[in-house]
Design a protein around this motif. Structure first.
Motif, PDB file in Angstrom:
ATOM      1  N   MET A  22       0.826  -1.206   0.000  1.00 42.95           N
ATOM      2  CA  MET A  22       0.000   0.000   0.000  1.00 42.95           C
ATOM      3  C   MET A  22       0.864   1.262   0.000  1.00 42.95           C
ATOM      4  N   LYS A  23       1.892   1.218   0.901  1.00 41.59           N
ATOM      5  CA  LYS A  23       2.776   2.383   1.011  1.00 41.59           C
ATOM      6  C   LYS A  23       3.516   2.618  -0.298  1.00 41.59           C
ATOM      7  N   MET A  24       3.938   1.476  -0.890  1.00 40.51           N
ATOM      8  CA  MET A  24       4.657   1.561  -2.158  1.00 40.51           C
ATOM      9  C   MET A  24       3.783   2.218  -3.230  1.00 40.51           C
ATOM     10  N   ARG A  25       2.487   1.847  -3.201  1.00 34.52           N
ATOM     11  CA  ARG A  25       1.582   2.383  -4.220  1.00 34.52           C
ATOM     12  C   ARG A  25       1.419   3.887  -4.049  1.00 34.52           C
ATOM     13  N   TYR A  26       1.242   4.301  -2.801  1.00 34.61           N
ATOM     14  CA  TYR A  26       1.099   5.743  -2.549  1.00 34.61           C
ATOM     15  C   TYR A  26       2.380   6.484  -2.916  1.00 34.61           C
ATOM     16  N   ALA A  27       3.523   5.836  -2.640  1.00 35.10           N
ATOM     17  CA  ALA A  27       4.804   6.461  -2.988  1.00 35.10           C
ATOM     18  C   ALA A  27       4.910   6.621  -4.501  1.00 35.10           C
ATOM     19  N   ALA A  28       4.460   5.588  -5.236  1.00 36.17           N
ATOM     20  CA  ALA A  28       4.508   5.656  -6.709  1.00 36.17           C
ATOM     21  C   ALA A  28       3.615   6.777  -7.210  1.00 36.17           C
ATOM     22  N   TYR A  29       2.397   6.874  -6.635  1.00 33.12           N
ATOM     23  CA  TYR A  29       1.493   7.964  -7.041  1.00 33.12           C
ATOM     24  C   TYR A  29       2.128   9.315  -6.724  1.00 33.12           C
ATOM     25  N   GLY A  30       2.756   9.394  -5.566  1.00 32.62           N
ATOM     26  CA  GLY A  30       3.392  10.649  -5.151  1.00 32.62           C
ATOM     27  C   GLY A  30       4.510  11.055  -6.094  1.00 32.62           C
ATOM     28  N   ILE A  31       5.339  10.073  -6.443  1.00 30.07           N
ATOM     29  CA  ILE A  31       6.452  10.365  -7.361  1.00 30.07           C
ATOM     30  C   ILE A  31       5.909  10.808  -8.727  1.00 30.07           C
ATOM     31  N   ALA A  32       4.864  10.078  -9.168  1.00 36.58           N
ATOM     32  CA  ALA A  32       4.274  10.443 -10.473  1.00 36.58           C
ATOM     33  C   ALA A  32       3.730  11.868 -10.429  1.00 36.58           C
ATOM     34  N   ALA A  33       3.040  12.200  -9.346  1.00 37.24           N
ATOM     35  CA  ALA A  33       2.472  13.554  -9.217  1.00 37.24           C
ATOM     36  C   ALA A  33       3.582  14.598  -9.211  1.00 37.24           C
ATOM     37  N   LEU A  34       4.663  14.304  -8.490  1.00 39.90           N
ATOM     38  CA  LEU A  34       5.788  15.250  -8.443  1.00 39.90           C
ATOM     39  C   LEU A  34       6.409  15.446  -9.826  1.00 39.90           C
ATOM     40  N   LEU A  35       6.549  14.309 -10.557  1.00 37.52           N
ATOM     41  CA  LEU A  35       7.114  14.394 -11.905  1.00 37.52           C
ATOM     42  C   LEU A  35       6.238  15.259 -12.809  1.00 37.52           C
ATOM     43  N   ILE A  36       4.919  15.055 -12.684  1.00 39.51           N
ATOM     44  CA  ILE A  36       3.993  15.829 -13.526  1.00 39.51           C
ATOM     45  C   ILE A  36       4.090  17.314 -13.178  1.00 39.51           C
ATOM     46  N   ILE A  37       4.108  17.623 -11.897  1.00 39.79           N
ATOM     47  CA  ILE A  37       4.202  19.031 -11.477  1.00 39.79           C
ATOM     48  C   ILE A  37       5.527  19.638 -11.963  1.00 39.79           C
ATOM     49  N   ALA A  38       6.606  18.863 -11.807  1.00 43.20           N
ATOM     50  CA  ALA A  38       7.921  19.353 -12.245  1.00 43.20           C
ATOM     51  C   ALA A  38       7.927  19.589 -13.750  1.00 43.20           C
ATOM     52  N   SER A  39       7.286  18.682 -14.493  1.00 41.98           N
ATOM     53  CA  SER A  39       7.225  18.825 -15.948  1.00 41.98           C
ATOM     54  C   SER A  39       6.514  20.123 -16.336  1.00 41.98           C
ATOM     55  N   TRP A  40       5.414  20.425 -15.655  1.00 43.18           N
ATOM     56  CA  TRP A  40       4.667  21.652 -15.966  1.00 43.18           C
ATOM     57  C   TRP A  40       5.469  22.894 -15.590  1.00 43.18           C
ATOM     58  N   ILE A  41       6.017  22.881 -14.387  1.00 41.51           N
ATOM     59  CA  ILE A  41       6.775  24.072 -13.944  1.00 41.51           C
ATOM     60  C   ILE A  41       7.972  24.291 -14.874  1.00 41.51           C
ATOM     61  N   GLY A  42       8.693  23.205 -15.155  1.00 40.37           N
ATOM     62  CA  GLY A  42       9.891  23.316 -15.999  1.00 40.37           C
ATOM     63  C   GLY A  42       9.558  23.804 -17.397  1.00 40.37           C
ATOM     64  N   ASN A  43       8.534  23.222 -17.988  1.00 42.24           N
ATOM     65  CA  ASN A  43       8.193  23.600 -19.361  1.00 42.24           C
ATOM     66  C   ASN A  43       7.658  25.021 -19.453  1.00 42.24           C
ATOM     67  N   ILE A  44       6.860  25.420 -18.480  1.00 41.56           N
ATOM     68  CA  ILE A  44       6.333  26.795 -18.518  1.00 41.56           C
ATOM     69  C   ILE A  44       7.482  27.792 -18.333  1.00 41.56           C
ATOM     70  N   ALA A  45       8.368  27.490 -17.372  1.00 40.35           N
ATOM     71  CA  ALA A  45       9.501  28.403 -17.133  1.00 40.35           C
ATOM     72  C   ALA A  45      10.389  28.488 -18.372  1.00 40.35           C
ATOM     73  N   TYR A  46      10.665  27.350 -18.973  1.00 43.56           N
ATOM     74  CA  TYR A  46      11.525  27.306 -20.167  1.00 43.56           C
ATOM     75  C   TYR A  46      10.881  28.084 -21.316  1.00 43.56           C
ATOM     76  N   SER A  47       9.583  27.865 -21.467  1.00 44.99           N
ATOM     77  CA  SER A  47       8.854  28.537 -22.540  1.00 44.99           C
ATOM     78  C   SER A  47       8.865  30.050 -22.334  1.00 44.99           C
ATOM     79  N   ARG A  48       8.686  30.490 -21.086  1.00 42.81           N
ATOM     80  CA  ARG A  48       8.702  31.943 -20.799  1.00 42.81           C
ATOM     81  C   ARG A  48      10.087  32.523 -21.017  1.00 42.81           C
ATOM     82  N   TYR A  49      11.108  31.750 -20.653  1.00 49.29           N
ATOM     83  CA  TYR A  49      12.471  32.251 -20.772  1.00 49.29           C
ATOM     84  C   TYR A  49      12.820  32.511 -22.235  1.00 49.29           C
ATOM     85  N   TYR A  50      12.330  31.662 -23.114  1.00 47.53           N
ATOM     86  CA  TYR A  50      12.659  31.818 -24.526  1.00 47.53           C
ATOM     87  C   TYR A  50      11.571  32.563 -25.299  1.00 47.53           C
TER      88      TYR A  50
END
Lengths: 196, 287
Positions: free
Chosen positions: B1-29
């Protein structure tokens, strides 16, 4: 009554399939969400987790109404225009709420099936939900890359992903249909959560 | 169960990082605002096509250019924007200028140097924008018929920013100079060669302005001018637009001095990485 599941099957079909003539959707999403809400509300009498699906469908009603007046939330991969952050954010939010709706449906079916010992159905609900999570997760992860890539280089990949995500979502229609056939329990279908 | 929540958490973090990174990169250029390339242009003001201005704008810029006016050149008009190149975030446009006749002007004037143009946008705002340096030679006006000792017979151009112009010598004259305002600035980035051919099919003899001039030209010879814009990798000048009037100067037998101009043009081809460098430079400049 198997009608609650049937309503969800019909609702999801309306919502997932766009059949447009002159820009008018013959299967309006509004009708789809209303049917899902109706079905989910009836089923929530037996299992409150269906209320997640009800709530997510209700949230989607507003943009679905907007679609009737021409505001469509979409990411046109085949067009020539470039993507803007609000447009992609809107699409991501829609994907997220849609996933929540399917999560409510899958979790509800799984819980009901487990309660009545229908392990096959419970397992199918879990598997379908996992596929949806993977597909929608991939979409949410990769969608913002459209801000920074030339469309041509990613077009095919995104099209493939979009088709895969659509199939994953549509597989839930078959799951609900199956649940209606084999997992139906009249006792679950009161007239709503208050009737338990 | 813990592993599953950890996987969901990591996935959510990756998605958030992808959005923040891409928006910042797009604004910079993203360009702070649309801007013209730096132009290094030589042109004349004779009634005909003048020169083109190259403008770079973000694709999502709301305002577009309605008109461009150049102080000191009242008859110069620019046509509508022509999309030249589409990149992921920016579009490169060209505005082609042309002159109408100027009845007010009667004689030659000193060259005019243009560094700014007045741009009117479709929202009604007017802004003075830098365009680099445009030297406009204001020769005799209306232009007099020049009895040149040479006649152009062939012009070729390549996608590698090279070109060649061949001219037939009509009568004897001396080639005394080959000049342009931008030669010293370009240096090795603009190799050019002047050659003489006695007759078609004969080998060409290269002549060097610094050592062989003046060169005696004989009727029936051909002067071939080959040139190429060849910027070394990373040269910031490669992102400037050039228009050289490579001028061959002649001294005729009767002592008259005449000219013949070879028009050599360069507009940079942007790649995504070149455009990023351009945007970075623009951001630095904007502070």
């Amino acid at each position: 009554m198997k009608f609650s599941y049937s309503r969800i099957v019909l609702g999801l079909t309306f919502e997932l399939i766009d059949f447009r003539i002159m820009n008018f959707d013959l299967l309006p999403d509004v009708v789809g969400y209303l049917l899902v809400m109706w079905g989910a509300y009836r089923l929530s009498g037996g299992n409150r987790v269906f209320l997640i699906a009800w709530l997510a469908a209700a949230v989607q009603l507003l943009p679905a109404c907007g679609e009737l007046f021409g505001h469509r939330i979409e990411v046109p991969l085949l067009g020539s225009e470039t993507f803007k952050t609000p447009q992609l954010a809107e699409a991501a939010l829609k994907t997220l709420v849609e996933a929540a709706m399917l999560a409510g449906i899958c979790a509800g079916i799984r819980a009901s099936a487990a309660k009545r010992g229908l392990r096959g159905l419970a397992e199918a609900a879990r598997t379908r939900w996992r596929i949806v999570v993977v597909m929608d997760g991939a979409l949410l992860l990769l969608l913002p890359f459209l801000l920074n890539t030339t469309k041509n280089s990613w077009e095919f990949f995104f099209l493939l992903l979009a088709v895969a995500a659509f199939l994953a979502h549509f597989s839930i229609v078959f799951l609900v249909n199956r649940a209606g056939r084999e997992g139906h329990d009249d006792s679950e279908e009161a007239s709503g959560p208050g009737q338990q | 169960m813990k592993m599953r929540y950890a996987a969901y958490g990591i996935a959510a973090l990756l998605i958030i990082a992808s959005w923040i990174g891409n928006i910042a990169y797009s604004r910079y250029y993203r360009l702070p605002e649309g801007r013209f390339l730096v132009h290094r242009i030589e042109a004349t003001d004779t009634p005909s096509a003048a020169f083109a201005l190259v403008y770079v704008a973000n694709k999502d810029d709301k305002r577009t250019i309605r008109s461009i006016a150049v102080g000191g050149l009242p008859t110069l008009r620019f046509g509508p924007a022509n999309g030249r190149q589409e990149l992921s975030r920016q579009t490169v446009y060209t505005f082609m200028g042309s002159y109408a006749g100027d009845p007010a002007r009667k004689s030659a004037l000193p060259p005019l140097v243009v560094r700014d143009v007045d741009v009117t946008f479709d929202d009604g705002q007017t802004q003075t924008m830098r365009v680099g340096e445009i030297i406009v030679y204001r020769d005799d006006y209306p232009p007099r018929e020049i009895d040149s000792p040479v006649t152009v017979t062939a012009t070729t151009g390549g996608s590698d920013h090279s070109g060649s112009v061949t001219a037939l010598v009509n009568r004897e004259a001396e080639l005394t100079g080959t000049t342009s305002a931008w030669l010293s600035r370009l240096g090795q980035a603009f190799p050019f060669r002047v050659s003489l051919i006695d007759a078609i099919g004969q080998p060409a003899t290269s002549v060097k302005p610094e050592s062989d001039y003046p060169v005696r030209l004989v009727r029936g010879q051909h002067i071939v001018t080959d040139y190429q814009f060849r910027f070394p990798a990373g040269d910031p000048h490669a992102m400037e637009a050039y228009n050289l009037l490579l001028t061959h100067e002649f001294l005729e037998a009767d002592g008259e001095r005449t000219e013949y101009r070879v028009d050599a043009r360069y507009v940079p081809d942007f790649t995504e990485s070149r455009m990023k460098a351009f945007v970075r430079a623009a951001r630095r400049e904007a502070g």
